[in-house]
Design an enzyme around this catalytic site. Structure first.
Site, short mmCIF file in Angstrom:
data_model
loop_
_atom_site.label_atom_id
_atom_site.label_comp_id
_atom_site.label_asym_id
_atom_site.label_seq_id
_atom_site.Cartn_x
_atom_site.Cartn_y
_atom_site.Cartn_z
CE LYS A 129 8.30 1.18 -6.03
NZ LYS A 129 7.46 0.02 -6.37
NE ARG A 156 -3.46 0.14 -5.14
CZ ARG A 156 -3.40 -1.18 -5.28
NH1 ARG A 156 -4.30 -1.94 -4.69
NH2 ARG A 156 -2.46 -1.74 -6.01
#
Length: 357
Positions: free
Chosen positions: A241, A315
């Protein structure tokens, strides 16, 4: 009962909070003590939602509080406006002298507004109390406030003090407090027990990944399974990130915090459930052991998963946990993942993790 709440019967020693709005202010204003009315006028108080005025008494103390809400008929009125009061008021004990739009939610908002995270700093000297409004169940509200405060404390705690092991310790303490059972599958044992995606995401970190499994209640009661995302810090992995995106990633375990809070409320109330809480707890770190874009793993469900972006770790870990939950065939499965995902993925969106049969 939560320490913010006072039981009913303290009205003689509490400061009245009068809720006003643009519709009733003309009626309430003339009923005020002339001194209080003059002060409110001199202070320029207007009945616009969120405005407040502290009214002085003859002895120089605080005689009352005016707090403005929206008109009752407004469809978009905020029932949690009273949550602003603890930050506006001096320390002391208060009561609602007039009814808010919803007395129960107003009292809940007041208590939630009094929350302070004090682990790393001295506690504010002022103490705020609220006498419970009539017909409001203080025990029920206290359970909610305790649960929400637990979640807030966990989310506010930085990752150096809250990794997967510390999150397990919190869940274990909760289990012990409510007579629940807790099992944790840690490190390479995840591979032995067929949780390859949780292991893949968490294996790069110094702190071992784990699956936290809490169970409580009678197996003959309706079975409910709660699943919370427990990414204690998310660097994004090899698809790292940017600085701005990583700044608040201590909160990426917010799903786990929310589900532990909900579990506390349910168990504390003694709801007739067979409750199960599953928390895949990991740190998505960067090292030579990091999982990589285009790696392929076989999930617990038997699906091959090709990694398109290592910042799609949530996920992945939830997939293994959901597969386990489904094997138990509960009556209800509820999951909490990314708290800040504000849109539904469309068919044309690029999915960082592609599933193949």
């Amino acid at each position: 009962m939560h320490p913010v709440f006072l039981p009913r019967g303290h009205s003689a020693t509490t400061v009245p909070v009068t809720f006003v709005n643009a519709a009733n202010w003309r009626e309430l204003r003339p009923a005020l003590d002339p001194r209080a009315r003059g002060f409110a006028d001199a202070a320029g108080f207007e009945p616009k939602a969120g405005r407040h005025c502290l009214l002085p008494g003859a002895d120089g103390g605080l005689a009352g509080v005016l707090f403005a809400l929206e008109r009752p008929e407004e469809p978009s009125k905020d029932l949690f406006w009273p949550g602003a009061l603890p930050a506006l008021l001096p320390g002391g004990a208060y009561r609602f002298a007039t009814a808010a739009h919803d007395q129960r939610l107003a009292a809940l908002a007041f208590a939630l507004g009094a929350y302070r995270f004090t682990r790393y700093r001295k506690q504010d000297a002022k103490e705020i109390k609220l006498e419970l409004p009539g017909n409001v169940d203080g025990e029920d509200l206290s359970r909610i406030v305790e649960g929400v405060s637990l979640a807030r404390d966990l989310i506010n705690t930085p990752a150096n003090d809250l990794g997967p092991a510390e999150l397990e310790a919190v869940a274990r303490a909760l289990a012990e407090a409510h007579g629940a059972k807790l099992r944790a599958i840690v490190g390479d044992d995840l591979l032995e027990e067929n949780f390859p995606l949780i292991h893949a995401v968490g294996r790069a970190a110094v702190r071992s990944p784990r699956l936290i499994d809490l169970t409580w209640g009678d197996p003959n009661h309706p079975r409910v399974t709660l699943i919370g995302k427990g990414v204690c810090f998310d660097s994004g992995g090899l698809d790292i990130k940017p600085e701005s995106g990583m700044l608040n990633m201590k909160k990426d375990m917010g799903g786990a915090a929310a589900m532990l809070a909900l579990a506390h409320m349910l168990m504390q109330r003694g709801i007739k459930l067979r409750l199960r809480v599953l928390i895949p707890a990991v740190e998505n770190a960067i090292s030579g052991a990091s999982f990589r874009p285009r790696d392929i793993y076989c999930s617990r469900k038997g699906l091959s998963v090709e990694i398109g972006n290592t910042d799609a770790e949530g996920r992945l870990i939830l997939a293994d946990a959901i597969a386990l939950a489904d094997e138990d065939q509960p009556d209800l499965i509820a999951r909490h993942g990314d708290a800040d995902r504000r849109r539904t993925r469309g068919a044309g969106d690029r999915d960082p993790a592609v599933l193949h049969r």
